[in-house]
Design a protein around this motif. Structure first.
Motif, mmCIF file in Angstrom:
data_model
loop_
_atom_site.group_PDB
_atom_site.id
_atom_site.type_symbol
_atom_site.label_atom_id
_atom_site.label_comp_id
_atom_site.label_asym_id
_atom_site.label_seq_id
_atom_site.Cartn_x
_atom_site.Cartn_y
_atom_site.Cartn_z
ATOM 1 N N PRO A 108 0.843 -1.212 0.000
ATOM 2 C CA PRO A 108 0.000 0.000 0.000
ATOM 3 C C PRO A 108 0.871 1.252 0.000
ATOM 4 C CG PRO A 108 0.203 -0.847 2.223
ATOM 5 C CD PRO A 108 0.978 -1.795 1.343
ATOM 6 N N PHE A 109 0.455 2.284 -0.711
ATOM 7 C CA PHE A 109 1.181 3.556 -0.711
ATOM 8 C C PHE A 109 0.202 4.656 -0.319
ATOM 9 C CE2 PHE A 109 -0.054 2.360 -5.032
ATOM 10 C CZ PHE A 109 -0.892 3.409 -5.391
ATOM 11 N N ASP A 110 0.749 5.739 0.232
ATOM 12 C CA ASP A 110 -0.130 6.801 0.706
ATOM 13 C C ASP A 110 -0.338 7.865 -0.373
ATOM 14 O OD1 ASP A 110 2.173 8.335 0.695
ATOM 15 O OD2 ASP A 110 2.436 8.288 2.869
ATOM 16 N N GLU A 111 -1.195 8.797 -0.085
ATOM 17 C CA GLU A 111 -1.558 9.866 -1.021
ATOM 18 C C GLU A 111 -0.346 10.691 -1.430
ATOM 19 O OE1 GLU A 111 -4.062 13.977 -0.436
ATOM 20 O OE2 GLU A 111 -4.980 12.116 0.258
ATOM 21 N N ARG A 112 0.517 10.996 -0.455
ATOM 22 C CA ARG A 112 1.684 11.827 -0.745
ATOM 23 C C ARG A 112 2.622 11.138 -1.728
ATOM 24 N NH1 ARG A 112 3.597 16.420 2.254
ATOM 25 N NH2 ARG A 112 5.485 17.131 1.221
ATOM 26 N N LEU A 115 1.062 11.297 -5.310
ATOM 27 C CA LEU A 115 1.130 12.631 -5.899
ATOM 28 C C LEU A 115 2.560 13.031 -6.231
ATOM 29 C CD1 LEU A 115 -1.517 14.496 -3.716
ATOM 30 C CD2 LEU A 115 -1.755 13.702 -6.084
ATOM 31 N N SER A 116 3.512 12.598 -5.400
ATOM 32 C CA SER A 116 4.912 12.904 -5.675
ATOM 33 C C SER A 116 5.372 12.231 -6.962
ATOM 34 C CB SER A 116 5.783 12.440 -4.503
ATOM 35 O OG SER A 116 7.151 12.621 -4.795
ATOM 36 N N ALA A 117 5.022 10.948 -7.139
ATOM 37 C CA ALA A 117 5.409 10.228 -8.353
ATOM 38 C C ALA A 117 4.773 10.857 -9.591
ATOM 39 C CB ALA A 117 4.992 8.763 -8.233
ATOM 40 N N VAL A 118 3.505 11.227 -9.497
ATOM 41 C CA VAL A 118 2.813 11.851 -10.633
ATOM 42 C C VAL A 118 3.428 13.205 -10.967
ATOM 43 C CG1 VAL A 118 0.623 12.880 -11.353
ATOM 44 C CG2 VAL A 118 0.648 10.609 -10.293
ATOM 45 N N SER A 119 3.688 14.011 -9.934
ATOM 46 C CA SER A 119 4.274 15.332 -10.161
ATOM 47 C C SER A 119 5.643 15.231 -10.824
ATOM 48 C CB SER A 119 4.397 16.078 -8.828
ATOM 49 O OG SER A 119 5.034 17.323 -8.999
ATOM 50 N N ASN A 120 6.479 14.290 -10.357
ATOM 51 C CA ASN A 120 7.804 14.115 -10.953
ATOM 52 C C ASN A 120 7.709 13.679 -12.404
ATOM 53 O OD1 ASN A 120 9.123 14.800 -8.572
ATOM 54 N ND2 ASN A 120 9.278 12.684 -7.864
ATOM 55 N N ALA A 121 6.757 12.794 -12.700
ATOM 56 C CA ALA A 121 6.588 12.319 -14.075
ATOM 57 C C ALA A 121 6.127 13.452 -14.982
ATOM 58 C CB ALA A 121 5.589 11.167 -14.115
ATOM 59 N N SER A 166 13.133 6.203 -9.783
ATOM 60 C CA SER A 166 12.013 5.857 -8.919
ATOM 61 C C SER A 166 12.153 6.590 -7.588
ATOM 62 C CB SER A 166 11.994 4.347 -8.680
ATOM 63 O OG SER A 166 11.160 4.013 -7.600
ATOM 64 N N THR A 167 11.088 6.586 -6.796
ATOM 65 C CA THR A 167 11.172 7.131 -5.445
ATOM 66 C C THR A 167 11.064 6.015 -4.414
ATOM 67 O OG1 THR A 167 8.792 7.607 -5.569
ATOM 68 C CG2 THR A 167 10.293 9.416 -6.036
ATOM 69 N N ALA A 168 11.237 4.772 -4.862
ATOM 70 C CA ALA A 168 11.137 3.624 -3.964
ATOM 71 C C ALA A 168 12.276 3.621 -2.958
ATOM 72 C CB ALA A 168 11.156 2.324 -4.765
ATOM 73 N N THR A 169 12.017 3.055 -1.792
ATOM 74 C CA THR A 169 13.033 2.929 -0.756
ATOM 75 C C THR A 169 14.088 1.903 -1.181
ATOM 76 O OG1 THR A 169 11.387 3.406 0.929
ATOM 77 C CG2 THR A 169 13.414 2.387 1.673
ATOM 78 N N VAL A 170 15.361 2.226 -0.931
ATOM 79 C CA VAL A 170 16.472 1.360 -1.331
ATOM 80 C C VAL A 170 17.250 0.947 -0.082
ATOM 81 C CG1 VAL A 170 18.556 1.148 -2.736
ATOM 82 C CG2 VAL A 170 16.633 2.545 -3.553
ATOM 83 N N ASP A 279 8.199 15.013 2.216
ATOM 84 C CA ASP A 279 8.345 14.194 1.014
ATOM 85 C C ASP A 279 9.829 13.921 0.795
ATOM 86 O OD1 ASP A 279 8.151 12.925 -1.430
ATOM 87 O OD2 ASP A 279 8.009 14.804 -2.566
ATOM 88 N N ALA A 280 10.313 12.826 1.347
ATOM 89 C CA ALA A 280 11.722 12.472 1.224
ATOM 90 C C ALA A 280 11.853 11.009 0.827
ATOM 91 C CB ALA A 280 12.458 12.720 2.541
ATOM 92 N N ARG A 281 12.725 10.754 -0.129
ATOM 93 C CA ARG A 281 13.018 9.368 -0.475
ATOM 94 C C ARG A 281 13.996 8.816 0.553
ATOM 95 N NH1 ARG A 281 15.457 7.011 -6.159
ATOM 96 N NH2 ARG A 281 14.909 4.835 -5.781
ATOM 97 N N ILE A 282 13.766 7.587 0.988
ATOM 98 C CA ILE A 282 14.606 6.974 2.006
ATOM 99 C C ILE A 282 15.549 5.956 1.367
ATOM 100 C CG2 ILE A 282 14.681 5.681 4.166
ATOM 101 C CD1 ILE A 282 13.359 8.391 4.431
#
Length: 466
Positions: A108-112, A115-121, A166-170, A279-282
């Motif tokens: 599951p992913f949250d609203e933020r 929206l962050s992924a869409v905005s970046n795209a 991507s903004t996925a956690t690494v 909004d920070a990528r981890i």
């Protein structure tokens, strides 16, 4: 908010309840959304698309989402596709990135996060792809601070290039000195957040009672010594990347708060009652075996699975073939230039010696050795005789090198020199020798000495200032 696309966002999601949730979030932000629930329906709605954004669930009842992705990329190279996948299908998400997906969201992913992924795209639609530049760097043997072109490192470069945007956690693993922070910086540089902040925090270098404040911030007066408000590393990384090094050193109580941050994208500074959105990528890293830490009860299992979305393992230097020579030559030229020395090459004997060493401290140890050679000598060619005492003779790798391999502690040659020294001097000598014997790894030395890593970091800092 960025400008709406020329066509509505195409949302391909077969679970209608989820499609309604995603659609509602996007529409509240002013985006137009066109929903498709089947692969065939998505193909029909995508025909004639130009520069269109697609949100694509990889699990569809009438077709493979990866095949649909390939078709859409071929039909609309200027468009962007964000794939949606379940937690157990990360390998498919990474494969989607290799096929040209812009980003992926793990349920599951949250609203933020959505929206962050869409905005970046949206910002990238119509912009040139960075992949050609990244591949060129790999061919040249250098990649965002890495040196080496061994097959193992080429695979690391490719993976960073695939998942960077991507903004996925690494989750980065590898021995001390293998370049985990360099990898984190490379991921940040390859991402759409490259212009944002890159905030690095070493969880093992900060006392446990101060770590929460360092990560999440505090308000003035919230505890003794809090003389002013402090935002914390998570808030400072807003719009960019937060790199948590030595994550396994984090206290269990703070791990709980980190998990909440990952789930809600909010932070609550010490002393505050109102959370704030961040909004920070981890990206996190450890030189321990995280699975073993989970089994031992020192690391939360739910946090591990939340962080372990995209794993990257950095191979030790001893397994990277001729990379040790390529890196040594690069360091030799750099330090010779900086120190005004004549060095330009390694002798054949020096190359053989470097190849034969086990390098428990990896690239960091190699870098320090070459710097030592340049500082104490001056010639056209670096030879084995110039290696630091005790290192030149240590050219046979251990029978079964592993992540915890370390040189044996041998103080017999130092006993005489320590006679008459103060206890503080003896302590310093002992701690520094233990750190050196464990390849420069403070956490490993701390476990041997039964000290906290933060104690060793503080002592070393005081010695430097003194």
């Amino acid at each position: 908010m960025s400008e709406p696309p020329r066509a509505p966002i195409l949302l391909v999601e077969d679970t209608r309840s989820l499609a309604l949730v995603y659609e509602g979030v996007l529409k509240r932000e002013g985006y137009a959304v066109d929903c498709a629930y089947l692969a065939e329906e998505a193909r029909a709605r995508h025909q004639g698309a130009e520069g269109r954004l697609v949100l694509l669930d990889l699990m569809l009842p009438d077709g493979d989402g990866l095949d649909l992705l390939t078709e859409m990329r071929a039909a609309d190279p200027a468009g962007k596709i964000i794939v949606i996948t379940a937690n157990g299908s990360i390998n498919r998400a990474v494969e989607a990135m290799k096929r040209g997906a812009f980003d992926f969201l793990v349920k599951p992913f949250d609203e933020r996060r959505l929206l962050s992924a869409v905005s970046n795209a949206m910002k990238e639609i119509g912009a040139p792809e960075p992949a050609a530049r990244a591949r060129g760097d790999v061919e040249g043997g250098a990649f965002h601070g890495f040196i080496g072109r061994s097959p193992a490192m080429r695979e690391v470069y490719r993976l960073i290039g695939d998942i960077g945007r991507s903004t996925a956690t690494v989750f980065i693993t590898g021995e001390s000195g293998a370049g985990k922070e360099v990898a984190a910086q490379a991921i940040h540089a390859e991402s759409g957040r490259a212009k944002g902040p890159f905030i690095a925090l070493n969880c093992g270098a900060i006392p446990r009672d101060l770590l929460e404040s360092e990560v999440f911030g505090h308000l003035r007066g919230s505890f003794t010594g809090a003389i002013a408000d402090k935002p914390g590393a998570a808030a400072a990384a807003d719009g960019g990347t937060l790199f948590l090094d030595e994550i396994c050193e984090m206290d269990l109580a703070l791990q709980t708060k980190l998990l909440r941050f990952l789930q809600t994208s909010t932070v609550t500074p010490v002393g505050a009652t109102t959370p704030r959105k961040v909004d920070a990528r981890i990206i996190c890293a450890t030189n321990r075996d995280p699975v073993a830490e989970v089994r031992a009860g020192r690391f939360r299992e739910d946090l591990f699975y939340r962080l372990h979305v995209v794993p990257i393992h950095l191979p030790p230097l001893r397994d990277r073939g001729e990379d040790v020579i390529e890196a040594a030559e690069a360091f030799l030229r750099r330090y010779a230039r900086e120190e005004g020395k004549r060095f330009s090459r390694l002798s054949p004997g020096m190359k053989d010696a470097l190849r034969a060493m086990p390098w428990p401290g990896n690239v960091r140890q190699l870098q320090n050795v070459i710097w030592n050679v340049v500082l104490l000598h001056d010639a056209e060619e670096a030879t084995p005789e110039m290696l630091p005492p005790g290192l030149a003779g240590s050219v046979s790798p251990p029978a079964a090198p592993g992540p915890s391999a370390a040189a044996p502690l041998d103080f017999s040659a130092r006993i005489e020199s320590l006679v008459g020294a103060t206890m503080a001097e003896v302590e310093r000598e002992f701690i520094e020798a233990t750190v050196a014997a464990h390849g420069g790894s403070v956490p490993k030395a701390a476990r041997v000495l039964d000290l906290s890593p933060s104690t060793i970091y503080r002592k070393r800092e005081s010695w430097t200032k003194g």
